[in-house]
Design a protein around this motif. Structure first.
Motif, PDB file in Angstrom:
ATOM      1  N   LYS A  56      31.188  25.683 -26.466  1.00  0.00           N
ATOM      2  CA  LYS A  56      30.412  25.292 -25.281  1.00  0.00           C
ATOM      3  C   LYS A  56      31.272  24.489 -24.316  1.00  0.00           C
ATOM      4  O   LYS A  56      31.229  24.699 -23.103  1.00  0.00           O
ATOM      5  CB  LYS A  56      29.192  24.475 -25.685  1.00  0.00           C
ATOM      6  CG  LYS A  56      28.364  23.991 -24.496  1.00  0.00           C
ATOM      7  CD  LYS A  56      27.382  22.933 -24.890  1.00  0.00           C
ATOM      8  CE  LYS A  56      28.017  21.628 -25.173  1.00  0.00           C
ATOM      9  NZ  LYS A  56      28.137  20.676 -24.093  1.00  0.00           N
ATOM     10  N   THR A  57      32.077  23.600 -24.843  1.00  0.00           N
ATOM     11  CA  THR A  57      32.944  22.778 -24.006  1.00  0.00           C
ATOM     12  C   THR A  57      33.971  23.630 -23.267  1.00  0.00           C
ATOM     13  O   THR A  57      34.199  23.449 -22.072  1.00  0.00           O
ATOM     14  CB  THR A  57      33.645  21.708 -24.856  1.00  0.00           C
ATOM     15  OG1 THR A  57      32.657  20.933 -25.533  1.00  0.00           O
ATOM     16  CG2 THR A  57      34.503  20.802 -24.005  1.00  0.00           C
ATOM     17  N   THR A  60      32.198  25.712 -20.562  1.00  0.00           N
ATOM     18  CA  THR A  60      31.802  24.849 -19.447  1.00  0.00           C
ATOM     19  C   THR A  60      33.000  24.533 -18.569  1.00  0.00           C
ATOM     20  O   THR A  60      32.909  24.579 -17.335  1.00  0.00           O
ATOM     21  CB  THR A  60      31.171  23.548 -19.975  1.00  0.00           C
ATOM     22  OG1 THR A  60      30.058  23.867 -20.799  1.00  0.00           O
ATOM     23  CG2 THR A  60      30.728  22.654 -18.841  1.00  0.00           C
ATOM     24  N   GLU A  61      34.128  24.208 -19.180  1.00  0.00           N
ATOM     25  CA  GLU A  61      35.337  23.904 -18.398  1.00  0.00           C
ATOM     26  C   GLU A  61      35.795  25.120 -17.597  1.00  0.00           C
ATOM     27  O   GLU A  61      36.191  24.995 -16.440  1.00  0.00           O
ATOM     28  CB  GLU A  61      36.464  23.426 -19.310  1.00  0.00           C
ATOM     29  CG  GLU A  61      36.282  22.020 -19.819  1.00  0.00           C
ATOM     30  CD  GLU A  61      36.302  20.988 -18.721  1.00  0.00           C
ATOM     31  OE1 GLU A  61      37.131  21.100 -17.792  1.00  0.00           O
ATOM     32  OE2 GLU A  61      35.484  20.064 -18.795  1.00  0.00           O
ATOM     33  N   LEU A  63      33.932  27.610 -16.489  1.00  0.00           N
ATOM     34  CA  LEU A  63      32.986  27.859 -15.404  1.00  0.00           C
ATOM     35  C   LEU A  63      33.113  26.821 -14.293  1.00  0.00           C
ATOM     36  O   LEU A  63      32.975  27.152 -13.108  1.00  0.00           O
ATOM     37  CB  LEU A  63      31.557  27.901 -15.938  1.00  0.00           C
ATOM     38  CG  LEU A  63      31.222  29.098 -16.819  1.00  0.00           C
ATOM     39  CD1 LEU A  63      29.814  28.957 -17.388  1.00  0.00           C
ATOM     40  CD2 LEU A  63      31.360  30.393 -16.039  1.00  0.00           C
ATOM     41  N   GLU A  64      33.367  25.578 -14.626  1.00  0.00           N
ATOM     42  CA  GLU A  64      33.516  24.528 -13.620  1.00  0.00           C
ATOM     43  C   GLU A  64      34.770  24.725 -12.780  1.00  0.00           C
ATOM     44  O   GLU A  64      34.803  24.368 -11.617  1.00  0.00           O
ATOM     45  CB  GLU A  64      33.529  23.153 -14.266  1.00  0.00           C
ATOM     46  CG  GLU A  64      32.167  22.682 -14.715  1.00  0.00           C
ATOM     47  CD  GLU A  64      32.203  21.325 -15.374  1.00  0.00           C
ATOM     48  OE1 GLU A  64      33.311  20.765 -15.558  1.00  0.00           O
ATOM     49  OE2 GLU A  64      31.122  20.835 -15.727  1.00  0.00           O
ATOM     50  N   LYS A  65      35.801  25.273 -13.382  1.00  0.00           N
ATOM     51  CA  LYS A  65      37.040  25.512 -12.628  1.00  0.00           C
ATOM     52  C   LYS A  65      36.974  26.811 -11.822  1.00  0.00           C
ATOM     53  O   LYS A  65      37.907  27.152 -11.131  1.00  0.00           O
ATOM     54  CB  LYS A  65      38.222  25.554 -13.589  1.00  0.00           C
ATOM     55  CG  LYS A  65      38.562  24.211 -14.198  1.00  0.00           C
ATOM     56  CD  LYS A  65      39.846  24.298 -14.975  1.00  0.00           C
ATOM     57  CE  LYS A  65      40.242  23.109 -15.747  1.00  0.00           C
ATOM     58  NZ  LYS A  65      39.860  21.811 -15.451  1.00  0.00           N
ATOM     59  N   GLY A  66      35.890  27.556 -11.965  1.00  0.00           N
ATOM     60  CA  GLY A  66      35.732  28.782 -11.200  1.00  0.00           C
ATOM     61  C   GLY A  66      36.425  29.970 -11.824  1.00  0.00           C
ATOM     62  O   GLY A  66      36.508  31.035 -11.216  1.00  0.00           O
TER      63      GLY A  66
END
Length: 69
Positions: A56-57, A60-61, A63-66
């Motif tokens: 999950k971590t 998430t990273e 997806l946050e960085k695009g």
């Protein structure tokens, strides 16, 4: 300064917690005389939650960085 410390210490402490949980699973297997198969099953079943957290971590990273898969 505080954000830098937070960004540095959080993964370190979570990694330490995961290692401690692995130690707890090992001790549980040893004290219950689970054998090879039982020990493997304990790590698979109880370790699945830790693996889910790590996956999950990472997702998430990404997806946050695009980044896309």
């Amino acid at each position: 300064m505080e954000r830098t410390f937070e960004a540095w210490i959080t993964p370190l402490m979570i990694g330490g917690l995961i290692l401690f949980m692995c130690f707890i699973i090992w001790e549980l297997a040893r004290e219950s005389k689970a054998g090879k198969f039982g020990t493997i099953m304990l790590f698979v079943v109880l370790g699945a939650g830790m693996l889910g957290f790590v996956i999950k971590t990472v997702i998430t990273e990404l997806l946050e960085k695009g980044g896309a898969f």
